[in-house]
Design a protein around this motif. Structure first.
Motif, mmCIF file in Angstrom:
data_model
loop_
_atom_site.group_PDB
_atom_site.id
_atom_site.type_symbol
_atom_site.label_atom_id
_atom_site.label_comp_id
_atom_site.label_asym_id
_atom_site.label_seq_id
_atom_site.Cartn_x
_atom_site.Cartn_y
_atom_site.Cartn_z
ATOM 1 N N ILE A 13 31.227 92.323 102.395
ATOM 2 C CA ILE A 13 30.685 93.460 101.647
ATOM 3 C C ILE A 13 31.433 94.700 102.095
ATOM 4 C CG2 ILE A 13 28.648 94.875 101.201
ATOM 5 C CD1 ILE A 13 26.976 92.349 101.676
ATOM 6 N N ARG A 14 31.996 95.404 101.164
ATOM 7 C CA ARG A 14 32.770 96.599 101.493
ATOM 8 C C ARG A 14 31.865 97.658 102.125
ATOM 9 N NH1 ARG A 14 35.781 98.892 96.743
ATOM 10 N NH2 ARG A 14 33.651 99.274 96.126
ATOM 11 N N PRO A 15 32.397 98.405 103.111
ATOM 12 C CA PRO A 15 31.576 99.433 103.769
ATOM 13 C C PRO A 15 30.942 100.428 102.798
ATOM 14 C CG PRO A 15 33.602 99.090 104.986
ATOM 15 C CD PRO A 15 33.711 98.282 103.714
ATOM 16 N N ILE A 21 23.730 98.442 98.251
ATOM 17 C CA ILE A 21 23.443 97.117 97.695
ATOM 18 C C ILE A 21 21.961 96.790 97.568
ATOM 19 C CG2 ILE A 21 25.637 96.109 98.376
ATOM 20 C CD1 ILE A 21 24.121 94.686 100.642
ATOM 21 N N PHE A 22 21.096 97.568 98.222
ATOM 22 C CA PHE A 22 19.658 97.332 98.102
ATOM 23 C C PHE A 22 19.033 98.182 96.997
ATOM 24 C CE2 PHE A 22 20.743 96.160 102.473
ATOM 25 C CZ PHE A 22 20.295 94.851 102.459
ATOM 26 N N TYR A 26 22.269 97.981 91.298
ATOM 27 C CA TYR A 26 23.594 98.240 91.863
ATOM 28 C C TYR A 26 24.320 96.922 92.068
ATOM 29 C CZ TYR A 26 27.433 99.792 94.715
ATOM 30 O OH TYR A 26 28.696 100.044 95.179
ATOM 31 N N SER A 27 25.548 96.868 91.635
ATOM 32 C CA SER A 27 26.392 95.695 91.832
ATOM 33 C C SER A 27 27.737 96.188 92.338
ATOM 34 C CB SER A 27 26.539 94.936 90.514
ATOM 35 O OG SER A 27 27.305 93.784 90.720
ATOM 36 N N GLY A 28 28.103 95.792 93.543
ATOM 37 C CA GLY A 28 29.355 96.243 94.140
ATOM 38 C C GLY A 28 30.565 95.712 93.394
ATOM 39 N N LYS A 29 31.691 96.196 93.784
ATOM 40 C CA LYS A 29 32.949 95.736 93.194
ATOM 41 C C LYS A 29 33.190 94.312 93.667
ATOM 42 C CE LYS A 29 34.595 99.889 91.796
ATOM 43 N NZ LYS A 29 33.692 100.478 90.914
#
Length: 80
Positions: A13-15, A21-22, A26-29
């Motif tokens: 998981i990117r910093p 992410i909680f 939200y959905s990270g790259k």
């Protein structure tokens, strides 16, 4: 406290995503851009943890994927 660790040996998981992410929706790259994500799973985990006076966080020192740590107090539970 009850401690639960959920491990994922995939992508780290990117910093910049760890703080978000909680959050709901939200959905990270994601490296695999063809995977559709809604961004609800970890937000529901956080809601349930907080409902039980617990916490959830990403272990920032885990570098082989991701480790999510869940802590829930077990005060008042009788040993049978």
């Amino acid at each position: 406290n009850l401690h639960i660790a959920v491990l994922n040996y995939g992508d780290e998981i990117r910093p910049e995503d760890r703080k978000k992410i909680f959050e709901k929706f939200y959905s990270g790259k994601d490296v695999l851009a063809n995977i559709k994500q809604i961004g609800l799973g970890l937000s529901y985990v956080r809601v349930v943890c907080h409902a039980h006076n617990g916490s959830v966080y990403v272990d920032p020192n885990f570098k082989k994927g991701a480790r999510i740590i869940i802590k829930i107090p077990i005060d008042g539970i009788e040993n049978k």
